[in-house]
Design a protein around this motif. Structure first.
Motif, short mmCIF file in Angstrom:
data_model
loop_
_atom_site.label_atom_id
_atom_site.label_comp_id
_atom_site.label_asym_id
_atom_site.label_seq_id
_atom_site.Cartn_x
_atom_site.Cartn_y
_atom_site.Cartn_z
N ASN A 193 34.69 36.29 37.24
CA ASN A 193 36.02 35.70 37.20
C ASN A 193 36.23 34.69 38.32
O ASN A 193 37.14 33.86 38.25
CB ASN A 193 37.09 36.80 37.31
N SER A 215 33.44 40.06 40.13
CA SER A 215 33.77 40.52 38.78
C SER A 215 35.22 40.27 38.46
O SER A 215 35.58 39.92 37.33
CB SER A 215 33.45 42.01 38.64
N GLY A 216 36.09 40.49 39.43
CA GLY A 216 37.52 40.25 39.26
C GLY A 216 37.95 39.07 40.09
O GLY A 216 37.14 38.27 40.55
N PRO A 217 39.25 38.94 40.31
CA PRO A 217 39.73 37.85 41.18
C PRO A 217 39.15 37.97 42.58
O PRO A 217 39.00 39.07 43.11
CB PRO A 217 41.25 38.03 41.17
#
Length: 751
Positions: A193, A215-217
């Motif tokens: 991300n 993987s995320g923000p």
């Protein structure tokens, strides 16, 4: 040995080998621990002494070791002064901060380094890291990775040069991408991300990219977090293996000479780890310097010093990009500028750049497509043809002679005839002129000074042409003669005109009727040369008024002149001048100078350059013309005035604050010195301001300086007022000049 004893001995040997293997492993473990401890201590000392965070200190240690050509632990031991097997704790108890292993600088395996980087960035929530290495031609190879699947690594093992990815963007641009940057969202390895991509720099060249995936923000990265990632990127840059690029061999000269187009070889100049300039290592024989310098004057020179304007107009930027990224420039049309003195010559150039073993091979071909600049060159050639001027260049050391178009015709030679060396000019002139020719050749070739003269060229058909020859030497840094450049000017028509004019004047002196006719002719000449009114300038927001008062009442033609000329670039040329002498003789020189300024002003050159050209015209006029002049270029839109002078009195500016003389630049008389230079000054004219230009016939007195007379006259006349016509008449009426000289006046008001 019995059969029963053999198995026992075999087992003993195996056990002994196992013990030795375990002992070696334990020794390697202790050595590895000692190495890491030494590196930790040295990293801490660098961090404390240089004010760096541990990651930056680790990167600095690795860079120093690489530059010194020694292993990192060896340099670390020298820094920490640790030479025994049991290192002491560093003074002050310095230790690496949490989540940081300075000993990563000692790691020699790129894959293990990637695993260690992923472990150290775990507190930031990093999912994976990828290390990209630039290959010759611009492709990227996945050199190492951590936290990514085997399938992801297999798909992205190699990125072609034309595929736009965040890593390619960083390698080509040289600047880091952070989460949130638009280019960071381009397709790349791994499902993420957010990602950050940093350049892997080595000696100013971008060797690859360091990519971090979330993987995320991505978390909010503060300055310390960014410095940590930059330090890790620097560490990884030291572990990239060398890219197998071809090294330039001794046969490089053969390669350059084998190219069908002009080419040169550039060597980057590295300062502070960055390329700050390029050295012209070699140019091939097809390379033709736009400014005419020989190749020996180019090889070994600085590119920025040799072609400053070309570098400023795009050349240097493209060279840096090719050097940094290793991506060739296959071919591009670029408008580059070249300058000599104050003359700028833009040119469409076909440019190709190829990295070659850390150097750059550059193909360079001046374009032939028509442009405004090409048209100006064509106009210049046309003017040279009409003026019957032709140039030459000689390279004495190489036996090369170049003649421009028209020179063989001037000598009366067929088109296929070989050029005549300057030293053989005595064979082609009138016998009476041979001593003067020898003096000219000796001055240029032996004394290394510019020389000129007028000679009679003996043509094959027995007739003669009068040629004004000027030649100048070109010297190297040691004062040795490299080349001779010059020009021939066919002045035969002028000579015939002078002879005819002398004969005409003699005939006119024989009778009153012929004298009367001469008076009428001179009057018509004056009216044709100096119009009674200036051109309309209302569209440019200006109003101009002129006056001319000749001194010689019989001839009614003097050497003073004025000019008011709107230019194509919406500027206005204002000029006044005074040629020494009176009558038809002074008018001849005045005509040449006035029309030279008018014609040259459309080139867009400044007033100083225009006076330099006018000086060259004066020097080449028969009779040794000398003159004073003031040249003004006014830009009504900007309210800016630039002016230069050749021994002339300064203009007067009238504003709300009163009258003042313009600042006085340096400049000698026209026709006084070869290669004279004229300084420029810049002032502003506001709304309702008035500028007054005049010749010395208005104020010159034998008993006082001209500046005092100007001040006295301006105070007596008062401010200009709304009627400029009346004001100029008042100035002429109040003039106390006693030299009976011509007078020209120009007054311009900004409406």
């Amino acid at each position: 040995m019995t059969a029963e004893e053999e198995p026992g001995r075999t087992t003993a040997r195996a056990l002994a080998a196992t013990v030795r293997r375990l002992q070696d492993a334990a020794a390697r473990t202790r050595e590895e621990a000692r190495r890491r401890t030494v590196v930790d201590v040295a990293t801490g000392m660098l961090a404390e002494r240089l004010g760096l965070v541990p990651a930056e200190a680790s990167a600095r240690l690795a860079r120093l070791a690489r530059e010194a050509g020694v292993p990192v632990p060896t340099l670390a031991a020298d820094i920490a002064r640790i030479h025994d097997a049991t290192p002491e704790a560093p003074e002050g108890g310095l230790a690496a901060p949490p989540h940081l292993t300075p000993a990563l600088a000692a790691e020699t395996d790129l894959q293990r380094a990637a695993d260690a980087v992923l472990e150290q960035t775990d507190p930031l929530g990093v999912r994976g890291v990828a290390l990209w290495q630039r290959l010759p031609g611009g492709a990227l190879a996945l050199a190492a990775h951590a936290g990514l699947t085997a399938d992801e690594a297999a798909v992205w093992s190699r990125v072609p040069p034309r595929v736009d990815t965040p890593a390619q963007h960083v390698v080509q641009g040289g600047t880091a991408l952070w989460p949130g940057d638009r280019a960071a969202a381009l397709p790349s390895i791994g499902a993420a991300n957010a990602r950050a991509v940093l350049p892997l720099l080595d000696g100013g060249r971008c060797r690859g990219a360091f990519e971090v995936l979330w993987s995320g923000p991505a978390p909010a990265l503060g300055p310390s977090h960014r410095r940590l990632l930059v330090g890790l990127a620097d560490l990884c840059a030291t572990l990239l293996g060398p890219v197998q690029e071809p090294e330039p061999a001794d046969e490089l000269a053969v390669l350059l000479e084998g190219l069908l187009s002009p080419a040169l070889l550039l060597e980057p100049v590295i300062r502070g780890g960055q390329a700050t300039d390029f050295t012209l290592v070699r140019v091939n024989t097809r390379f033709d310097d736009p400014l005419g310098r020989p190749r020996q004057a180019l090889e070994g020179a600085s590119l920025l010093e040799t072609y400053p304007l070309a570098c400023a107009t795009g050349l240097f930027e493209r060279l840096l990009r090719a050097h940094r990224t290793g991506i060739p420039l296959p071919g591009e049309s670029v408008k580059l500028g070249f300058t000599t003195g104050r003359l700028a010559l833009p040119a469409d150039t076909q440019l190709a750049i190829a990295p070659f073993g850390g150097r750059l091979v550059v193909g360079w071909q001046l374009g032939t497509s028509p442009s405004d600049d090409d048209q100006q060159v064509a106009l210049l050639r046309q003017a040279q043809r009409l003026a019957r001027v032709a140039g030459f260049e000689e390279l004495p050391g190489q036996g090369v002679i170049r003649w421009s178009d028209g020179l063989r015709e001037l000598f009366g030679l067929p088109p296929e005839a070989a050029p005549v060396p300057l030293r053989h000019l005595t064979r082609l002139v009138h016998p009476d002129d041979e001593p003067a020719v020898r003096r000219l050749v000796d001055t240029v070739r032996q004394r290394h000074r510019t020389a000129s003269g007028v000679f009679r060229l003996a043509l094959p058909d027995g007739t003669h042409r009068y040629a004004h020859v000027i030649a100048e030497p070109l010297l190297d840094d040691d004062g040795r003669l490299l080349a001779i450049r010059g020009a021939y000017h066919d002045v035969s028509a002028q000579h015939r005109t002078e002879v005819a004019l002398d004969a005409t004047q003699e005939r006119l002196a024989d009778s009153e009727k012929q004298a009367s006719e001469g008076e009428q002719l001179a009057l018509r000449l004056q009216q044709a040369i100096l119009p009674s009114a200036p051109p309309p300038l209302a569209a440019m927001g200006l109003r101009a008024t002129v006056r001319y008062r000749p001194a010689a009442q019989r001839d009614r033609v003097g050497g003073d002149w004025y000019d008011v000329l709107p230019l194509p670039d919406e500027r206005v040329l204002l000029a006044v001048g005074d040629v020494a002498g009176h009558g038809v003789g002074a008018a001849t020189g005045m005509v040449a100078l006035r029309h030279a300024l008018r014609g040259l002003a459309v080139t867009g050159a400044g007033p100083g350059r225009l006076l330099e050209w006018a000086n060259a015209v004066a020097l080449r006029e028969p009779g040794q013309v000398t003159a004073t002049a003031a040249c003004v270029l006014f830009d009504p839109a900007a309210g800016q005035l630039r002016w230069a002078r050749a021994g002339h009195l300064p203009p007067v500016r009238f504003s709300g604050e009163g009258a003042e003389l313009l600042p006085l630049p340096h400049g000698v008389l026209l026709g006084a010195l070869q290669e004279a230079r004229y300084e420029e000054r810049t002032v502003r004219l506001g709304t309702h301001d008035v500028l007054l230009l005049y010749t010395d016939g208005l104020v010159e007195r034998r008993d006082r300086p001209a500046e005092e007379s100007v001040d006295e006259l301006i105070r007596a006349a008062g401010p200009p007022g709304p009627d400029l016509e009346h004001y100029l008449d008042r100035l002429l009426a109040l003039s106390s000049a006693d030299t009976q000289d011509d007078t020209c006046l120009i007054a311009v008001r900004v409406e």
